[in-house]
Design a protein around this motif. Sequence first.
Motif, PDB file in Angstrom:
ATOM      1  N   TYR A  96      38.387  34.869  26.467  1.00 33.91           N
ATOM      2  CA  TYR A  96      39.729  35.264  26.013  1.00 33.91           C
ATOM      3  C   TYR A  96      40.510  35.921  27.155  1.00 33.91           C
ATOM      4  O   TYR A  96      41.687  35.649  27.356  1.00 33.91           O
ATOM      5  CB  TYR A  96      39.646  36.267  24.852  1.00 33.91           C
ATOM      6  CG  TYR A  96      39.430  35.645  23.500  1.00 33.91           C
ATOM      7  CD1 TYR A  96      40.416  34.858  22.923  1.00 33.91           C
ATOM      8  CD2 TYR A  96      38.260  35.866  22.801  1.00 33.91           C
ATOM      9  CE1 TYR A  96      40.227  34.288  21.671  1.00 33.91           C
ATOM     10  CE2 TYR A  96      38.061  35.306  21.548  1.00 33.91           C
ATOM     11  CZ  TYR A  96      39.046  34.518  20.985  1.00 33.91           C
ATOM     12  OH  TYR A  96      38.864  33.963  19.745  1.00 33.91           O
ATOM     13  N   ALA A  97      39.819  36.824  27.872  1.00 34.10           N
ATOM     14  CA  ALA A  97      40.498  37.526  28.972  1.00 34.10           C
ATOM     15  C   ALA A  97      41.014  36.521  29.996  1.00 34.10           C
ATOM     16  O   ALA A  97      42.136  36.639  30.498  1.00 34.10           O
ATOM     17  CB  ALA A  97      39.542  38.523  29.626  1.00 34.10           C
ATOM     18  N   LYS A  98      40.193  35.501  30.262  1.00 36.42           N
ATOM     19  CA  LYS A  98      40.608  34.501  31.252  1.00 36.42           C
ATOM     20  C   LYS A  98      41.786  33.673  30.744  1.00 36.42           C
ATOM     21  O   LYS A  98      42.693  33.348  31.503  1.00 36.42           O
ATOM     22  CB  LYS A  98      39.423  33.611  31.620  1.00 36.42           C
ATOM     23  CG  LYS A  98      38.382  34.405  32.413  1.00 36.42           C
ATOM     24  CD  LYS A  98      37.271  33.529  32.914  1.00 36.42           C
ATOM     25  CE  LYS A  98      36.372  34.350  33.843  1.00 36.42           C
ATOM     26  NZ  LYS A  98      35.117  33.682  34.137  1.00 36.42           N
ATOM     27  N   ALA A  99      41.765  33.363  29.448  1.00 34.38           N
ATOM     28  CA  ALA A  99      42.899  32.606  28.877  1.00 34.38           C
ATOM     29  C   ALA A  99      44.173  33.449  28.927  1.00 34.38           C
ATOM     30  O   ALA A  99      45.260  32.953  29.245  1.00 34.38           O
ATOM     31  CB  ALA A  99      42.581  32.200  27.444  1.00 34.38           C
ATOM     32  N   LEU A 100      44.044  34.737  28.624  1.00 38.37           N
ATOM     33  CA  LEU A 100      45.206  35.633  28.666  1.00 38.37           C
ATOM     34  C   LEU A 100      45.746  35.729  30.090  1.00 38.37           C
ATOM     35  O   LEU A 100      46.957  35.719  30.327  1.00 38.37           O
ATOM     36  CB  LEU A 100      44.825  37.033  28.168  1.00 38.37           C
ATOM     37  CG  LEU A 100      44.446  37.165  26.688  1.00 38.37           C
ATOM     38  CD1 LEU A 100      43.901  38.563  26.402  1.00 38.37           C
ATOM     39  CD2 LEU A 100      45.647  36.886  25.786  1.00 38.37           C
ATOM     40  N   ASP A 101      44.825  35.822  31.057  1.00 41.33           N
ATOM     41  CA  ASP A 101      45.216  35.938  32.460  1.00 41.33           C
ATOM     42  C   ASP A 101      45.966  34.681  32.911  1.00 41.33           C
ATOM     43  O   ASP A 101      46.993  34.772  33.586  1.00 41.33           O
ATOM     44  CB  ASP A 101      43.961  36.141  33.317  1.00 41.33           C
ATOM     45  CG  ASP A 101      44.269  36.790  34.658  1.00 41.33           C
ATOM     46  OD1 ASP A 101      45.052  37.767  34.676  1.00 41.33           O
ATOM     47  OD2 ASP A 101      43.744  36.332  35.684  1.00 41.33           O
ATOM     48  N   ARG A 102      45.428  33.508  32.506  1.00 44.61           N
ATOM     49  CA  ARG A 102      46.100  32.243  32.868  1.00 44.61           C
ATOM     50  C   ARG A 102      47.495  32.196  32.260  1.00 44.61           C
ATOM     51  O   ARG A 102      48.454  31.814  32.926  1.00 44.61           O
ATOM     52  CB  ARG A 102      45.287  31.046  32.354  1.00 44.61           C
ATOM     53  CG  ARG A 102      44.120  30.640  33.247  1.00 44.61           C
ATOM     54  CD  ARG A 102      43.665  29.214  32.923  1.00 44.61           C
ATOM     55  NE  ARG A 102      43.401  28.983  31.504  1.00 44.61           N
ATOM     56  CZ  ARG A 102      42.251  29.283  30.896  1.00 44.61           C
ATOM     57  NH1 ARG A 102      41.256  29.821  31.579  1.00 44.61           N
ATOM     58  NH2 ARG A 102      42.088  29.049  29.601  1.00 44.61           N
ATOM     59  N   ALA A 103      47.609  32.605  30.990  1.00 45.36           N
ATOM     60  CA  ALA A 103      48.918  32.573  30.323  1.00 45.36           C
ATOM     61  C   ALA A 103      49.883  33.532  31.024  1.00 45.36           C
ATOM     62  O   ALA A 103      51.042  33.189  31.273  1.00 45.36           O
ATOM     63  CB  ALA A 103      48.761  32.953  28.855  1.00 45.36           C
ATOM     64  N   ALA A 104      49.407  34.727  31.375  1.00 44.08           N
ATOM     65  CA  ALA A 104      50.267  35.713  32.039  1.00 44.08           C
ATOM     66  C   ALA A 104      50.776  35.167  33.364  1.00 44.08           C
ATOM     67  O   ALA A 104      51.947  35.339  33.716  1.00 44.08           O
ATOM     68  CB  ALA A 104      49.497  37.017  32.257  1.00 44.08           C
ATOM     69  N   LYS A 105      49.910  34.488  34.097  1.00 42.30           N
ATOM     70  CA  LYS A 105      50.319  33.921  35.383  1.00 42.30           C
ATOM     71  C   LYS A 105      51.296  32.765  35.182  1.00 42.30           C
ATOM     72  O   LYS A 105      52.251  32.629  35.933  1.00 42.30           O
ATOM     73  CB  LYS A 105      49.093  33.460  36.168  1.00 42.30           C
ATOM     74  CG  LYS A 105      48.341  34.642  36.767  1.00 42.30           C
ATOM     75  CD  LYS A 105      47.054  34.246  37.434  1.00 42.30           C
ATOM     76  CE  LYS A 105      46.377  35.501  37.969  1.00 42.30           C
ATOM     77  NZ  LYS A 105      44.958  35.295  38.239  1.00 42.30           N
ATOM     78  N   GLU A 106      51.050  31.954  34.159  1.00 45.53           N
ATOM     79  CA  GLU A 106      51.923  30.811  33.900  1.00 45.53           C
ATOM     80  C   GLU A 106      53.362  31.268  33.591  1.00 45.53           C
ATOM     81  O   GLU A 106      54.320  30.704  34.097  1.00 45.53           O
ATOM     82  CB  GLU A 106      51.346  29.995  32.730  1.00 45.53           C
ATOM     83  CG  GLU A 106      52.224  28.878  32.211  1.00 45.53           C
ATOM     84  CD  GLU A 106      52.500  27.789  33.254  1.00 45.53           C
ATOM     85  OE1 GLU A 106      51.652  27.599  34.147  1.00 45.53           O
ATOM     86  OE2 GLU A 106      53.571  27.152  33.169  1.00 45.53           O
ATOM     87  N   ILE A 107      53.501  32.314  32.766  1.00 49.40           N
ATOM     88  CA  ILE A 107      54.851  32.746  32.387  1.00 49.40           C
ATOM     89  C   ILE A 107      55.434  33.756  33.372  1.00 49.40           C
ATOM     90  O   ILE A 107      56.605  34.086  33.292  1.00 49.40           O
ATOM     91  CB  ILE A 107      54.894  33.330  30.952  1.00 49.40           C
ATOM     92  CG1 ILE A 107      53.937  34.519  30.834  1.00 49.40           C
ATOM     93  CG2 ILE A 107      54.567  32.263  29.925  1.00 49.40           C
ATOM     94  CD1 ILE A 107      53.988  35.201  29.482  1.00 49.40           C
TER      95      ILE A 107
END
Lengths: 452, 89
Positions: A96-107
């Motif tokens: 989950y943390a990695k998915a959140l990190d990817r989303a934060a970087k994407e936006i």
Amino acid sequence: MIQRHEILQTIQMIDQQHLDIRTITMGISLLDCADTDIDRSCTKVYDKICRLAGNLVKTGEDLEAEFGIPIVNKRVSVTPIALVGAGTGAKSYVPYAKALDRAAKEIGVNFLGGFSALVQKGMTEADRVLIASIPEALAETELVCSSVSVGSTRAGINMDAVREMGHTIKRAAQLTADRGGMACAKLVVFCNAVEDNPFMAGAFHGVGEPECEVHVGVSGPGVVEHALRAVRGEPFDVVAETVKKTAFRITRMGQLAAQEASSRLGVPFGIVDLSLAPTPAVGDSVAAILEEMGLESVGAPGTTAALALLNDAVKKGGVMASSHVGGLSGAFIPVSEDAGMIAAARAGKLTIEKLEAMTCVCSVGLDMIAVPGDTTAETLSAIIADEAAIGMVNNKTTAARLIPAPGKTVGDTVDFGGLLGTAPVMPVNQCSPKEFIARGGRIPAPLHSLKN
Amino acid sequence: MRAIVTVIGKDRVGIIASVTNLLSRHGVNVLDISQTVLQEYFTMIMLVDASRCEVPFAELATLLKDAGEEMGMQIRAQREDVFNAMHRI
């Protein structure tokens, strides 16, 4: 029409006194991203954040240009991940943390908060998994922030969780030893955690909040300090009035930005958080305000009284300027993020004990404090317990964000860079609380929690 | 939408001309101007109507800022709402 001197005053506040909107934070509910399969759940989480917050940074930048006021941070807070992950049966929530990190970087946001668990009364299996995942989650991601609520006025203090958090912080520091224990700078332990806080690292989107909303956090310690320079030597009545008027102006700006951001993003306006949040820049310091009131240095006798006045006047001035006030609202005292606090701590004029007293009257707690790397997990837990007790008894939010800096000792400095600043390692009382922390169980809620 | 344009810097020939020229090229109407020169420092405040501005307002603000930097001045265009919010109840 607006007068000439008013226009120039506003420009001076922005230009020379560091007036800014500290953060626009979008709160997003992830409750509908729950799934029995953690990978599917992570995909839903990533997609939902990117869909709802895709325009957040662009909107913030547009407002910045149109209003001519810096909007320093654009952030996202999400539902505590322990709630989202509960149905997966997974043994680690690091994905989950990695998915959140990817989303934060994407936006393009600069922090995302909500890798969190609320365990003030007890832990579910999912809460246990989340807390066990925190060190690795924070070490392997850049933008994800984590918080754990271990106490509240209604529930008392969960001392099992307090004990666990001492070890969690130690482990997080060890895993990021090459970065000064950076993971600990992204981890907050709360008592009376608030569900609509826009500030990091403690932001999460509570279950009582709507599907999606925007919050704004205002700031401006430099503006308050500048205003107080004009009333040197005057009695405290004048000081309080001056802070109130200044806080009103700062908050109106936040309210305007919040309304505009809400209408452009098409999501409801949540709250304005009336906080004086310092940055490491010179002239943007809460310590400097206290010193402007007549103290030789922050930490001197009188500091707690000065901070109490400041904290109260900020709220009184700000509350009329905004339709909905919430979050943490008050003065922040993060040591590493405030040039005046750093200087006082380095010179031995500001101690952890004095900071603890200050947290009784300001908005949060022992924030961004580096302690020697050999500080034991029990001592960290005991400091957390003290802070939680202050929050529980005084019906207020308190928090601890402690960094046992690996390999460092008193007199050393840890540099986190950017807004997180530079922390001088502060001495900690060496007497052992080992047996106290070993007890576990719950400290019962105080009598005044029974209000019904 | 109304906006406030402020120009601050060392006085020189042609400041008002440059700024108003840029504004008129983008369809921005000047409603009011006041200016002073204090110890060589030039301060001009303009109230403008940008409702027919041909570019997004954020872009106009950037154009003015860049033009200011070329002249060694600080030029800002900010929505009037900012000042009303801060100074009027």
